[in-house]
Design a protein around this motif. Structure first.
Motif: not given
Length: 346
Positions: A202-213, A220-231
């Motif tokens: 959690v970084d301020g109002n932004t929630l990040y998630m990291v994982g495999e691959a 920006a809405d506590f996990g109601d929607s997500w943007l997958r970042m470029e690998e």
């Protein structure tokens, strides 16, 4: 050996797939209370949190939860399960949650003295790997095989959600077709295609998630929607951290460290002499950044993560996480709790 160890022992789903989990934990015969062990603080421990200057909590194997008032003396809590625990999060000195294998979620309202089961699904055989609450009612738990649970009532009920935007780009067309033709198989297939979610940050109002691959996503809405970042890396990532000078550090398999100065839009690899898997990254109030990993790996940086120097442990035992006190570092390892003197030169 320890790929975080835990796995071994479009809009919200374009209409979002979610369903409420109502686990009847009282009727599950597999639930057995953790044994009270005199050497529990020397067993495998996987996560630790400094809740306040006078309260610390650590979790680990066999349902062990340990509490301390000073970071040195520990007592074992009474826990109603022997499942491996992987993460813990307290919002204050009384209310906290722990998660682990068997999609387990535990809750305490008395500072960890006692714990209650909120979810236990041994038939699924899937571990939860991290948990975070923004207040007493709103929380998220994530884990292997795309596990994602949300609660809005403090964990009395948990909703499992599946997000198509978290799938790899090459899988989305197939999943969208399946969603239209067979929603039941679609949900099952999405659950098998999604990556393991290893850690929340959690970084301020932004929630990040990291994982495999090389998976990184943000919300920006506590996990109601997500943007997958470029690998930018095809190996697993196990932690993400905001550095004291506002960079981002991502760490993972085989000593891979990546640094971003533009909030994750681009990443540069940080070269290390170590190749052990890195499990955690954290920093102290003085601006020193630490990396902890397998084979006793412990590295520190005084230039905001640009370069790192060694202070690894000679016993070679995996370090899973840590917190920094005034002049000491508290580590949880595969052989229990370690307290290091930071004033001691290596």
């Amino acid at each position: 050996m320890f790929n975080k160890l835990f796995l071994a022992c479009c809009c919200v789903l374009l209409s979002n797939t979610a369903f409420t989990v109502m686990a009847d934990v009282n009727s599950v015969e597999e639930v057995k209370a953790a044994y009270m062990m005199p050497l529990a603080e020397k067993s495998l421990l996987t996560d630790v949190q400094k809740v306040s200057n006078n309260f610390f909590v650590a979790v680990g194997e066999r349902g062990h939860i340990l509490l301390s008032d000073n970071g040195s003396d520990w007592r074992q809590a009474s826990v109603p399960t022997q499942s491996m625990l992987t993460a813990v999060h307290f919002i204050n000195e009384t209310h906290g949650w722990a998660v682990g294998h068997d999609s387990l979620i535990l809750f305490t309202s008395d500072g960890g003295a006692s714990w209650q089961l909120q979810q236990f699904l041994p038939e699924d055989d899937k571990p939860l790997l991290d948990v975070y609450f923004r207040d007493a009612r709103h929380g998220i738990a994530v884990g292997a095989y795309g596990l994602f649970y949300k609660t809005t009532d403090g964990g009395d009920t948990w909703e499992q959600a599946l997000f198509i935007e978290l799938a790899a780009e090459e899988d989305k067309e197939y999943l969208l077709d399946l969603q239209q033709t067979d929603p039941e198989i679609y949900r099952s297939e999405l659950g098998s295609i999604l990556p393991h979610f290893n850690r929340l940050f959690v970084d301020g109002n932004t929630l990040y998630m990291v994982g495999e691959a090389g998976f990184i996503a943000k919300s920006a809405d506590f996990g109601d929607s997500w943007l997958r970042m470029e690998e930018f890396y095809n190996g697993s990532l196990f932690d993400l951290h905001r550095t004291p000078e506002m960079g981002l550090l991502a760490v993972g398999l085989r000593g891979h460290v990546f640094r971003s100065e533009d909030n994750g839009q681009t990443w540069q690899q940080v070269e290390l002499s170590e190749s052990a898997t890195l499990n955690s990254v954290f920093s102290d109030a003085k601006g020193t950044v630490y990396l902890a990993g397998n084979s006793g790996t412990l590295l520190q940086s005084i230039d905001d993560g640009l370069t790192f120097t060694e202070r690894s442990e000679p016993d070679g035992k995996a370090i899973l996480n840590g917190v920094v006190l005034d002049n000491q570092m508290l580590l949880v390892t595969e052989v229990g709790i370690k307290v290091l003197n930071l004033d001691k030169s290596e």
